[in-house]
Motif scaffolding. Structure first.
Motif: not given
Length: 340
Positions: A204-209, A211-214, A219-220
């Motif tokens: 789950v944490a990897r999914d979150y990381r 998603s933030l990197a993407a 540009g977000r």
């Protein structure tokens, strides 16, 4: 391990394929208390980080093989795909009776995950002395009837748990009366489940990381709240995983642990298991909350692997008994069985 994880990744959702992977991996999987406990828990956590349901299939198979080994059973007893059925439920009772034909099991056992697809199981039943004992049974015996599970859960959908009925089914004793629950291996198995919970939270944490990197690449840039959630997730998981590693070292007598410090007796092992399981469950609950709050509804609705992981893990971690387990630990702590 990389080959195993590749196999698991390609077999997600395919229960027969995952059972085949479990059988193959079980032939040389580490067993707890034999010097490679950390390796075993790392393997389980790594599988869960790929797919929680896959770990839910591999873990009981590995546990069954460890139980048989602890009871002195040789490799000849360990063919096929195994489960471990030790839960109890209202209105269900499985009784073991000795007769001229040996020990026979009759009655019902709830929460038997994947029973129709397994070959054999280590199962607990009430012995004639009044306590409970473990037995090895052939789930293909004609006296075994598997109910169709009324499984409505959105999590672990490929692993339904139902009630299995036994009618004079031959059973081979695995240890004596009350051996199953009093051995240190009972606690070790419970901590192996906690390793799976933590591995799911890592996924789950990897999914979150990711998603933030993407988002940043698009540009977000993540704001402070998103970064704070990632930072909290990092320290929670790091602390829980380090705790698990320290306990594994103590179980194996490594890292300079003295004989008095080792986790040897069933009693001290269980208090350690309560700490590990409670710590892991709290970490999982917090990570699930942090990530779901920050990612919002869209990935739960449209990202199938993420939605599956969240649902699987939320159900799996409910095997922890919350404050009831803490009450057990509190009683042991009051009796001065604590490391502080």
């Amino acid at each position: 391990m990389s080959a195993l994880l590749r196999d698991v990744t390609s077999a997600v959702g395919d229960v027969p394929a995952l059972l085949a992977i479990a059988r193959k991996a079980g032939t040389d999987a580490p067993q707890p208390g034999q010097g490679r406990t950390a390796r075993l828990w790392e393997l389980l956590a790594s599988v869960a980080a790929v797919d929680v349901a896959a770990a839910r299939i591999l873990e009981p198979h590995f546990d069954a093989l460890a139980i048989l080994s602890q009871a002195g059973k040789g490799p000849g007893h360990m063919d096929g795909a195994w489960g471990v059925f030790a839960a109890e439920g209202p209105g269900s009772r499985l009784q073991a009776k000795a007769g001229d034909a040996g020990i026979l099991l009759s009655g019902s056992k709830p929460w038997c995950s994947l029973a129709p697809q397994l070959n054999r199981a280590v199962i607990t039943a009430y012995a004639e002395g009044g306590g409970r004992a473990a037995f090895a049974v052939d789930l293909h015996h004609p006296g075994v009837t598997c109910e169709e599970p009324a499984w409505v859960a959105r999590g672990l959908r490929e692993i339904p748990s139902g009630t299995v009925h036994f009618s004079d089914v031959p059973a081979e004793p695995v240890g004596g009366e009350n051996w199953y629950f009093n051995r240190p291996g009972f606690a070790w198995g419970g901590m192996g489940v906690a390793a799976c919970w933590l591995g799911g939270a890592v996924g789950v944490a990897r999914d979150y990381r990711e998603s933030l990197a993407a988002g940043a690449e698009a540009g977000r840039e993540p704001d402070q709240i998103a970064l704070a959630a990632l930072g909290e997730t990092d320290r929670i998981l790091t602390a829980a995983l380090q705790h698990l590693a320290r306990v594994a070292a103590r179980i194996d007598g490594e890292a300079g642990a003295s004989a008095s410090d080792a986790v040897e007796t069933g009693r001290s092992a269980w208090s350690e298991a309560l700490r590990v399981r409670g710590t892991a469950a709290a970490a999982v609950e917090r990570v699930l909350s942090l990530v779901s709050l920050n990612r919002g509804p869209a990935p739960l609705a449209f990202d199938e692997p993420y939605a599956k992981r969240m649902a699987d893990l939320a159900l799996y971690v409910r095997q922890h008994h919350g404050m009831r387990d803490d009450a057990q630990l509190g009683k042991l702590t009051l009796e001065e069985e604590c490391p502080w």
